[in-house]
Design a protein around this motif. Structure first.
Motif, short mmCIF file in Angstrom:
data_model
loop_
_atom_site.label_atom_id
_atom_site.label_comp_id
_atom_site.label_asym_id
_atom_site.label_seq_id
_atom_site.Cartn_x
_atom_site.Cartn_y
_atom_site.Cartn_z
N GLY A 24 0.81 -1.22 0.00
CA GLY A 24 0.00 0.00 0.00
C GLY A 24 0.84 1.26 0.00
O GLY A 24 2.06 1.23 -0.14
N GLU A 48 0.50 -6.50 9.23
CA GLU A 48 0.70 -5.20 8.59
C GLU A 48 1.92 -4.52 9.19
O GLU A 48 2.06 -4.47 10.42
CB GLU A 48 -0.54 -4.31 8.74
N TYR A 232 -8.14 4.89 3.95
CA TYR A 232 -7.29 4.37 5.02
C TYR A 232 -7.21 5.32 6.21
O TYR A 232 -7.43 4.94 7.36
CB TYR A 232 -5.89 4.11 4.46
N GLU A 233 -6.90 6.60 5.93
CA GLU A 233 -6.66 7.55 7.02
C GLU A 233 -7.95 7.93 7.74
O GLU A 233 -8.00 7.91 8.98
CB GLU A 233 -5.98 8.82 6.49
N SER A 236 -9.18 5.32 9.92
CA SER A 236 -8.31 5.07 11.07
C SER A 236 -8.74 5.88 12.29
O SER A 236 -8.45 5.49 13.42
CB SER A 236 -6.86 5.43 10.71
N THR A 278 0.85 7.17 8.21
CA THR A 278 -0.57 7.50 8.24
C THR A 278 -0.80 8.85 8.90
O THR A 278 -1.63 9.65 8.45
CB THR A 278 -1.36 6.41 8.98
N GLU A 307 -12.07 -1.81 9.88
CA GLU A 307 -10.67 -1.70 9.50
C GLU A 307 -10.55 -1.65 7.98
O GLU A 307 -10.91 -2.60 7.29
CB GLU A 307 -9.88 -2.90 10.04
N TYR A 308 -10.01 -0.55 7.46
CA TYR A 308 -9.94 -0.36 6.01
C TYR A 308 -9.06 -1.42 5.36
O TYR A 308 -9.46 -2.05 4.37
CB TYR A 308 -9.37 1.03 5.70
N GLU A 309 -7.87 -1.63 5.89
CA GLU A 309 -6.91 -2.51 5.22
C GLU A 309 -7.37 -3.96 5.25
O GLU A 309 -7.24 -4.68 4.25
CB GLU A 309 -5.53 -2.37 5.85
#
Length: 519
Positions: A24, A48, A232-233, A236, A278, A307-309
């Motif tokens: 990513g 991760e 993602y951000e 988070s 991030t 959770e995005y990832e």
């Protein structure tokens, strides 16, 4: 009294395990998931580790050797974990990288290094697959939000390099747009200003001004009732913004963003449990999302707290197998594109229906997939869009227009195949002096030939553009594809058209095409 024994824990079978690896923008992640008999995936392990890929690309134009080696080291560590699970460390089901990697001047060197060191071929998530992934995330979200299925809902994904927007109206996708505006791209672009706090937010807005104006224009003809923010951000910090409701007001998001802009990256890491990469991109993410919501005059925003990832890795394992509702969205997007170029919708739809009849009846002959059937449908709908430019050589204009358009859910290879199949619906068949065709792999050139052969035969039966052929019977017999057209009294026009279009079918499948008399 004896206690009841606990049921034995079901052993995990290696053959049921699937793996996804993602390089990513700011981390390298991997998921191992177990597939049940019904096809559902359950995560078994998730790993991760941070790697500053996006920072390198947008700051220096390339991925540094130290970052490349860090990525290699992380992947090798993951491969050891796979071996411990009894899996082939080189047999990763999906191994992909963020599409911003293609912007690095040394992206091929990076890919080659990973392949040599880790034995993995890494693909790049292109725009088509990214839209599929956004669709999967959004579909899950909309299922839990009945009111937003009825309204005009904009799904906004602010990625590391680009922002994508999908408009859902009554639960279906009616518009897809993308903008060269992303979290890490913006961070590196404004970093030279050395601005802090509210001044930094103003610099981000100024940098995004052109894209915000474009978004305002692109959606000026609709009233956007709600917005879902994914990325993602922003995900988070979703729990800090929305609590358990997954909804917050634009006003509270504005205050949250202002407060976050006034603390250091180190403090952001501590307060929100982020990694440094991030944290660096968090303020641009918040401000871009906020700016879009304000541009569209919205009062609330919806932010998934999932959770995005982990969701991304899960979806990578299923995104290439999407059918049903997803295929309908692809077809809807193709129809919208056809309308834009004033293509005859009745003709395109009828040719598409005939294509489906031939495709289904001849599966033993062409041995193509359900995804190929979808591409054939899209090509049928769009094969005459080139008449918007000129009726003369419109097949070439069709290829050009499709190649330079976006069809929701189709990646660049898919779009290229659709464009070529549309081109070859008349006149010359595929040739190696056609650049887009020559650039394909041998397998994909064969796919184009098969699909174009089917399209030409179907189009010949719709030569009049009057939907004369309502029924047909198809059989392969004595070295020929024999077609009977029940209810059509005179098929002279169709025979004449078939004489000029069936050549490719015969070359590809070794069968002549015969239209039998309807006795």
């Amino acid at each position: 009294m004896s206690s009841r024994p606990k049921p034995a824990k079901k052993a995990i079978v290696a053959e049921n395990l699937f793996t996804a690896l993602h390089i990513g923008a700011s981390s390298v992640s991997m998921m191992v998931a177990e597939k049940a008999d019904d096809g559902t995936l359950t995560p078994v392990d998730f790993l991760e580790q941070p790697a500053p890929v996006a920072r390198d690309i947008f700051r220096n134009g390339n991925v540094s050797s130290s970052t490349t080696e860090r990525v290699v080291s992380i992947i090798k560590g993951y491969q050891k974990s796979l071996a411990e699970l009894g899996l082939d460390p080189h047999g990763v089901t999906r191994a992909v990288a963020t599409n911003i990697l293609s912007e690095a001047t040394n992206h091929e060197t990076v890919m080659n290094r990973i392949r040599i060191a880790c034995g993995l071929r890494i693909g790049t998530i292109d725009d088509g697959e990214m839209t599929r992934l956004i669709y999967l995330k959004t579909r899950r979200r909309l299922l839990n939000m009945p009111t937003m299925r009825k309204d005009n809902t904009l799904v906004l994904h602010v990625g590391p390099g680009n922002t994508r927007a999908l408009l859902f109206q009554n639960g279906g996708i009616t518009r897809y747009t993308s903008y060269r505006m992303g979290t890490h791209r913006t961070r590196e672009a404004v970093d030279g200003s050395h601005a802090e706090g509210s001044a930094m937010l103003r610099v981000i807005r100024e940098h995004a001004y052109g894209n915000l104006a474009q978004i305002r224009f692109d959606y000026s003809d609709v009233t956007v009732d709600g917005i879902i923010l994914i990325g993602y951000e922003v995900q988070s910090v979703a729990s800090f913004l929305t609590g358990s409701s997954q909804v917050c007001t634009v006003k509270s998001m504005r205050q949250f963003t202002a407060d976050a802009a006034n603390i250091s990256d180190v403090e952001l890491v501590k307060r929100f449990q982020l990694d440094y990469q991030t944290a660096e991109a968090l303020i641009p993410s918040l401000e871009i999302n906020l700016a879009v919501a304000e541009t569209l005059k919205l009062h609330d925003v919806h932010i998934p707290t999932s959770e995005y990832e982990q969701g991304l890795l899960h979806d990578l394992l299923v995104s290439q197998e999407l059918t049903g509702a997803f295929a309908e969205e692809v077809i809807r997007s193709a129809r919208i594109l056809g309308e834009r170029y004033q293509s005859d919708p009745s003709h395109g739809e009828h040719v598409g229906n005939l294509c489906k009849r031939f495709f289904d009846a001849l599966t033993h002959l062409h041995q193509l997939t359900a995804h190929d059937a979808l591409l054939l449908q899209v090509a049928a709908i769009l094969h005459e869009v080139g008449t918007y430019v000129s009726p003369r050589a419109h097949h070439k204009h069709s290829e050009y227009l499709i190649l330079n358009s976006e069809v929701f859910g189709l990646d660049r290879l898919d779009v290229t195949i659709v464009a070529l199949v549309a081109r070859y619906h008349r006149h010359s068949g595929p040739r190696l002096d056609h650049p887009s065709y020559a650039a394909l792999s041998t397998d994909d050139r064969i796919r184009v030939c098969k699909l174009a052969a089917l399209l030409r035969v179907a189009d010949a039966l719709e030569r009049t553009h009057a939907q004369r052929v309502a029924n047909l019977e198809i059989r392969v017999e004595s070295g020929a594809l024999r077609i009977r057209l029940p209810g059509l009294a005179d098929s002279a026009v169709e025979r004449l058209a078939m004489a000029s279009k069936a050549d490719l079918f015969e070359q590809v499948f070794g069968l002549s095409v015969v239209i039998d008399e309807d006795n």
